[in-house]
Write a protein that holds these residues in place. Structure first.
Motif, PDB file in Angstrom:
ATOM      1  N   VAL A  38     -19.306 -32.719 -18.288  1.00 53.96           N
ATOM      2  CA  VAL A  38     -19.982 -31.438 -18.066  1.00 53.96           C
ATOM      3  C   VAL A  38     -21.473 -31.650 -18.288  1.00 53.96           C
ATOM      4  O   VAL A  38     -21.884 -32.275 -19.272  1.00 53.96           O
ATOM      5  N   THR A  39     -22.308 -31.152 -17.371  1.00 45.87           N
ATOM      6  CA  THR A  39     -23.748 -31.370 -17.483  1.00 45.87           C
ATOM      7  C   THR A  39     -24.538 -30.089 -17.715  1.00 45.87           C
ATOM      8  O   THR A  39     -25.766 -30.130 -17.771  1.00 45.87           O
ATOM      9  N   HIS A  40     -23.842 -28.964 -17.851  1.00 47.35           N
ATOM     10  CA  HIS A  40     -24.556 -27.709 -18.069  1.00 47.35           C
ATOM     11  C   HIS A  40     -23.686 -26.759 -18.875  1.00 47.35           C
ATOM     12  O   HIS A  40     -22.475 -26.676 -18.655  1.00 47.35           O
ATOM     13  N   ASP A  41     -24.328 -26.064 -19.825  1.00 48.74           N
ATOM     14  CA  ASP A  41     -23.637 -25.078 -20.654  1.00 48.74           C
ATOM     15  C   ASP A  41     -24.267 -23.719 -20.388  1.00 48.74           C
ATOM     16  O   ASP A  41     -25.298 -23.373 -20.982  1.00 48.74           O
ATOM     17  N   PRO A  42     -23.690 -22.917 -19.482  1.00 46.33           N
ATOM     18  CA  PRO A  42     -24.272 -21.614 -19.141  1.00 46.33           C
ATOM     19  C   PRO A  42     -24.447 -20.698 -20.338  1.00 46.33           C
ATOM     20  O   PRO A  42     -25.430 -19.951 -20.416  1.00 46.33           O
ATOM     21  N   ALA A  43     -23.510 -20.737 -21.280  1.00 48.81           N
ATOM     22  CA  ALA A  43     -23.602 -19.873 -22.455  1.00 48.81           C
ATOM     23  C   ALA A  43     -24.818 -20.225 -23.301  1.00 48.81           C
ATOM     24  O   ALA A  43     -25.524 -19.333 -23.805  1.00 48.81           O
ATOM     25  N   LEU A  44     -25.089 -21.512 -23.463  1.00 51.85           N
ATOM     26  CA  LEU A  44     -26.260 -21.947 -24.232  1.00 51.85           C
ATOM     27  C   LEU A  44     -27.540 -21.497 -23.547  1.00 51.85           C
ATOM     28  O   LEU A  44     -28.475 -21.019 -24.205  1.00 51.85           O
ATOM     29  N   TRP A  45     -27.598 -21.640 -22.227  1.00 55.44           N
ATOM     30  CA  TRP A  45     -28.800 -21.234 -21.490  1.00 55.44           C
ATOM     31  C   TRP A  45     -29.018 -19.724 -21.600  1.00 55.44           C
ATOM     32  O   TRP A  45     -30.155 -19.260 -21.727  1.00 55.44           O
ATOM     33  N   ARG A  46     -27.938 -18.954 -21.598  1.00 53.90           N
ATOM     34  CA  ARG A  46     -28.069 -17.498 -21.768  1.00 53.90           C
ATOM     35  C   ARG A  46     -28.642 -17.161 -23.142  1.00 53.90           C
ATOM     36  O   ARG A  46     -29.481 -16.262 -23.282  1.00 53.90           O
ATOM     37  N   GLU A  47     -28.188 -17.892 -24.155  1.00 51.45           N
ATOM     38  CA  GLU A  47     -28.724 -17.661 -25.499  1.00 51.45           C
ATOM     39  C   GLU A  47     -30.208 -17.995 -25.553  1.00 51.45           C
ATOM     40  O   GLU A  47     -30.999 -17.271 -26.184  1.00 51.45           O
ATOM     41  N   MET A  48     -30.598 -19.074 -24.901  1.00 56.35           N
ATOM     42  CA  MET A  48     -32.010 -19.450 -24.867  1.00 56.35           C
ATOM     43  C   MET A  48     -32.838 -18.386 -24.152  1.00 56.35           C
ATOM     44  O   MET A  48     -33.944 -18.043 -24.573  1.00 56.35           O
ATOM     45  N   ALA A  49     -32.285 -17.848 -23.067  1.00 56.45           N
ATOM     46  CA  ALA A  49     -32.971 -16.789 -22.332  1.00 56.45           C
ATOM     47  C   ALA A  49     -33.103 -15.540 -23.195  1.00 56.45           C
ATOM     48  O   ALA A  49     -34.159 -14.879 -23.199  1.00 56.45           O
ATOM     49  N   ASP A  50     -32.070 -15.216 -23.948  1.00 58.00           N
ATOM     50  CA  ASP A  50     -32.110 -14.042 -24.824  1.00 58.00           C
ATOM     51  C   ASP A  50     -33.182 -14.175 -25.900  1.00 58.00           C
ATOM     52  O   ASP A  50     -33.738 -13.165 -26.363  1.00 58.00           O
ATOM     53  N   MET A  51     -33.475 -15.403 -26.302  1.00 61.18           N
ATOM     54  CA  MET A  51     -34.517 -15.636 -27.307  1.00 61.18           C
ATOM     55  C   MET A  51     -35.908 -15.701 -26.705  1.00 61.18           C
ATOM     56  O   MET A  51     -36.898 -15.886 -27.408  1.00 61.18           O
ATOM     57  N   GLY A  52     -35.991 -15.587 -25.359  1.00 58.42           N
ATOM     58  CA  GLY A  52     -37.287 -15.609 -24.701  1.00 58.42           C
ATOM     59  C   GLY A  52     -37.742 -16.966 -24.226  1.00 58.42           C
ATOM     60  O   GLY A  52     -38.825 -17.099 -23.662  1.00 58.42           O
ATOM     61  N   ALA A  84     -30.852 -31.590 -26.828  1.00 62.65           N
ATOM     62  CA  ALA A  84     -30.246 -30.386 -26.260  1.00 62.65           C
ATOM     63  C   ALA A  84     -30.313 -30.415 -24.739  1.00 62.65           C
ATOM     64  O   ALA A  84     -31.345 -30.740 -24.159  1.00 62.65           O
ATOM     65  N   VAL A  85     -29.211 -30.066 -24.100  1.00 68.53           N
ATOM     66  CA  VAL A  85     -29.115 -30.102 -22.642  1.00 68.53           C
ATOM     67  C   VAL A  85     -29.353 -28.699 -22.077  1.00 68.53           C
ATOM     68  O   VAL A  85     -28.610 -27.764 -22.390  1.00 68.53           O
ATOM     69  N   SER A  86     -30.373 -28.565 -21.241  1.00 67.78           N
ATOM     70  CA  SER A  86     -30.660 -27.277 -20.598  1.00 67.78           C
ATOM     71  C   SER A  86     -31.630 -27.512 -19.449  1.00 67.78           C
ATOM     72  O   SER A  86     -32.306 -28.549 -19.404  1.00 67.78           O
ATOM     73  N   PRO A  87     -31.728 -26.534 -18.539  1.00 64.96           N
ATOM     74  CA  PRO A  87     -32.706 -26.645 -17.446  1.00 64.96           C
ATOM     75  C   PRO A  87     -34.080 -26.107 -17.837  1.00 64.96           C
ATOM     76  O   PRO A  87     -34.812 -25.585 -17.006  1.00 64.96           O
ATOM     77  N   PHE A  88     -34.431 -26.236 -19.114  1.00 66.85           N
ATOM     78  CA  PHE A  88     -35.667 -25.652 -19.626  1.00 66.85           C
ATOM     79  C   PHE A  88     -36.900 -26.177 -18.899  1.00 66.85           C
ATOM     80  O   PHE A  88     -37.743 -25.395 -18.432  1.00 66.85           O
ATOM     81  N   ILE A  89     -37.041 -27.492 -18.789  1.00 67.40           N
ATOM     82  CA  ILE A  89     -38.254 -28.044 -18.184  1.00 67.40           C
ATOM     83  C   ILE A  89     -38.305 -27.756 -16.686  1.00 67.40           C
ATOM     84  O   ILE A  89     -39.338 -27.332 -16.155  1.00 67.40           O
ATOM     85  N   SER A  90     -37.200 -27.965 -15.989  1.00 66.44           N
ATOM     86  CA  SER A  90     -37.202 -27.768 -14.541  1.00 66.44           C
ATOM     87  C   SER A  90     -37.398 -26.311 -14.156  1.00 66.44           C
ATOM     88  O   SER A  90     -38.054 -25.994 -13.153  1.00 66.44           O
ATOM     89  N   THR A  91     -36.847 -25.400 -14.945  1.00 68.09           N
ATOM     90  CA  THR A  91     -36.865 -23.980 -14.597  1.00 68.09           C
ATOM     91  C   THR A  91     -37.939 -23.195 -15.339  1.00 68.09           C
ATOM     92  O   THR A  91     -38.838 -22.599 -14.733  1.00 68.09           O
ATOM     93  N   ALA A  92     -37.851 -23.190 -16.681  1.00 66.54           N
ATOM     94  CA  ALA A  92     -38.753 -22.360 -17.480  1.00 66.54           C
ATOM     95  C   ALA A  92     -40.178 -22.888 -17.489  1.00 66.54           C
ATOM     96  O   ALA A  92     -41.127 -22.122 -17.708  1.00 66.54           O
ATOM     97  N   VAL A  93     -40.354 -24.185 -17.248  1.00 64.05           N
ATOM     98  CA  VAL A  93     -41.698 -24.761 -17.274  1.00 64.05           C
ATOM     99  C   VAL A  93     -42.225 -25.021 -15.856  1.00 64.05           C
ATOM    100  O   VAL A  93     -43.200 -24.414 -15.424  1.00 64.05           O
ATOM    101  N   ILE A  94     -41.558 -25.899 -15.102  1.00 67.93           N
ATOM    102  CA  ILE A  94     -42.094 -26.285 -13.797  1.00 67.93           C
ATOM    103  C   ILE A  94     -42.031 -25.143 -12.792  1.00 67.93           C
ATOM    104  O   ILE A  94     -43.036 -24.787 -12.164  1.00 67.93           O
ATOM    105  N   ALA A  95     -40.853 -24.555 -12.625  1.00 71.90           N
ATOM    106  CA  ALA A  95     -40.715 -23.481 -11.632  1.00 71.90           C
ATOM    107  C   ALA A  95     -41.546 -22.261 -12.016  1.00 71.90           C
ATOM    108  O   ALA A  95     -42.224 -21.663 -11.169  1.00 71.90           O
ATOM    109  N   ALA A  96     -41.508 -21.885 -13.287  1.00 71.30           N
ATOM    110  CA  ALA A  96     -42.268 -20.712 -13.717  1.00 71.30           C
ATOM    111  C   ALA A  96     -43.766 -20.918 -13.532  1.00 71.30           C
ATOM    112  O   ALA A  96     -44.480 -20.010 -13.085  1.00 71.30           O
ATOM    113  N   THR A  97     -44.251 -22.104 -13.853  1.00 73.32           N
ATOM    114  CA  THR A  97     -45.678 -22.380 -13.683  1.00 73.32           C
ATOM    115  C   THR A  97     -46.059 -22.376 -12.210  1.00 73.32           C
ATOM    116  O   THR A  97     -47.133 -21.896 -11.830  1.00 73.32           O
ATOM    117  N   THR A  98     -45.177 -22.900 -11.363  1.00 73.68           N
ATOM    118  CA  THR A  98     -45.441 -22.876  -9.915  1.00 73.68           C
ATOM    119  C   THR A  98     -45.557 -21.447  -9.414  1.00 73.68           C
ATOM    120  O   THR A  98     -46.529 -21.087  -8.737  1.00 73.68           O
TER     121      THR A  98
END
Length: 371
Positions: A38-52, A84-98
């Motif tokens: 498994v390469t992604h944990d949707p529940a963990l990413w939701r928790e990260m999103a809830d924390m901002g 920790a495994v998450s799409p933080f850099i690809s999504t919250a950093v790179i995509a958001a900055t773009t």
């Protein structure tokens, strides 16, 4: 120059992130995900999103927390300590900055979906064996009021799990960036788990239709919106690698204090003390470079390139040193899969290549300095 140090707010953010990640995403969780393929944990990413965290770089009017690049680096560094495994850099950093470089309603809506954790992005840039956006050959041929994309991308981190892709392609007079859904007709993705057990993909584009609305920024001017995003991603990845080095160092020091030879803890051996002290010094200098990169991106983004490349180059070298020393000072057990040091080594190797390796950033530094 005095060593850069975290502000009180950054220390609080780091402590909060550390407390959450130690419980929700320890290294053991990566091992379990690897074993379960498994390469992604949707529940963990939701928790990260809830924390901002997913909206760390999303403006408040779009639903984000807009904490800034230095804060994003603090979070990434703490993620690196536990791998920790998450799409933080690809999504919250790179995509958001773009997307925050663009002022239209579509971009604002996309930023809102990032902040809420609904959208996961992947950056489709690499085509050859090395990171080189300017050498992009994938074609986006003008057709009517839109374009038709043909070509392939590789090493697309989070590319198999993403629901949207930022795709760099060559148009008639330059490079153009497209924001398109990952399931659009003509797109085929081949999942390719990396050595660090994380998600990556090879993506083929065959006669993929793109409209003018899919263009991010202006046609032929991709780097105007993409360059700031790449630098933000490189700084965050450097921060993650610095956290990785700290995690590996902490594990190693713990072992040196426990393992005994001839009835004495091996941490008392002067040769090992010298090696540990050298690694600590390297990590401290790199930590300052990471903080400087974040400050520059927040305060003077037009002139942040040198600081970012210095951070990525140093972080790559420090992470490599940390895992090599970690394995060697652990002895034979450090080479076994049963011990977690191998996970740090594998992640360090992938992080070294993503978004430009040591040589890429060393050459950028040399160019800026006139060599």
């Amino acid at each position: 120059m005095a060593k850069l140090v975290k502000t009180e707010e950054e220390v609080m953010l780091a402590d909060m992130a550390r407390g959450f990640l130690d419980g929700a995403a320890p290294v053991g969780k990566l091992r379990q995900m690897r074993d379960d393929e498994v390469t992604h944990d949707p529940a963990l990413w939701r928790e990260m999103a809830d924390m901002g965290w997913a909206g760390v770089l999303v403006p408040e009017e779009a639903g984000g927390s807009d904490m800034g690049f230095a804060a994003a680096n603090v979070i990434a560094e703490e993620m690196g300590k536990t791998l920790a495994v998450s799409p933080f850099i690809s999504t919250a950093v790179i995509a958001a900055t773009t997307l925050r470089q663009v002022s239209d309603a579509r971009a604002k809506e996309a930023l809102g979906r990032i902040a809420s954790g609904e959208a996961i992005y992947a950056l489709a840039v690499d085509e050859g064996i090395k990171f080189d956006p300017e050498a992009t050959q994938m074609e986006a041929k003008a057709e009517g009021n839109g374009f038709r994309l043909n070509g392939s991308k590789q090493f697309v981190v989070d590319g198999a799990l993403a629901d949207r892709l930022l795709v760099l392609a060559r148009t008639e007079n330059g490079l153009t960036l497209f924001d398109i859904p990952a399931d659009r007709d003509g797109i085929s993705r081949e999942k390719s788990n990396m050595i660090d057990a994380r998600d990556s993909a090879r993506i083929e584009f065959k006669d993929v239709e793109a409209t003018g609305e899919d263009v991010v920024g202006s046609v032929d001017q991709a780097m105007t919106v993409l360059r700031p995003a790449l630098e933000a991603g490189q700084a965050a990845l450097a921060a993650e690698l610095t956290g990785l080095a700290a995690g590996a160092f902490g594990m190693t020091v713990g072992y040196l204090k426990e393992r005994k030879q001839f009835g004495v803890e091996i941490g008392r051996f002067q040769a090992l003390q010298h090696r540990a002290a050298h690694l600590w010094c390297e990590a401290e200098v790199t930590a300052s470079a990471i903080l400087n990169a974040g400050r520059m991106l927040d305060e003077d983004p037009e002139n942040a390139s040198l600081a970012v490349s210095l951070a990525k180059a140093r972080a790559t070298a420090t992470a490599k040193l940390a895992v090599i020393e970690g394995v060697q000072m652990h002895g034979g057990i450090g080479m076994t899969d049963a011990y977690d040091m191998g996970f740090y080594m594998k992640r360090a190797r992938v992080g070294a290549e993503w978004l430009g390796d040591y040589s890429y950033h060393a050459e950028k530094i040399a160019a800026v300095r006139g060599f």
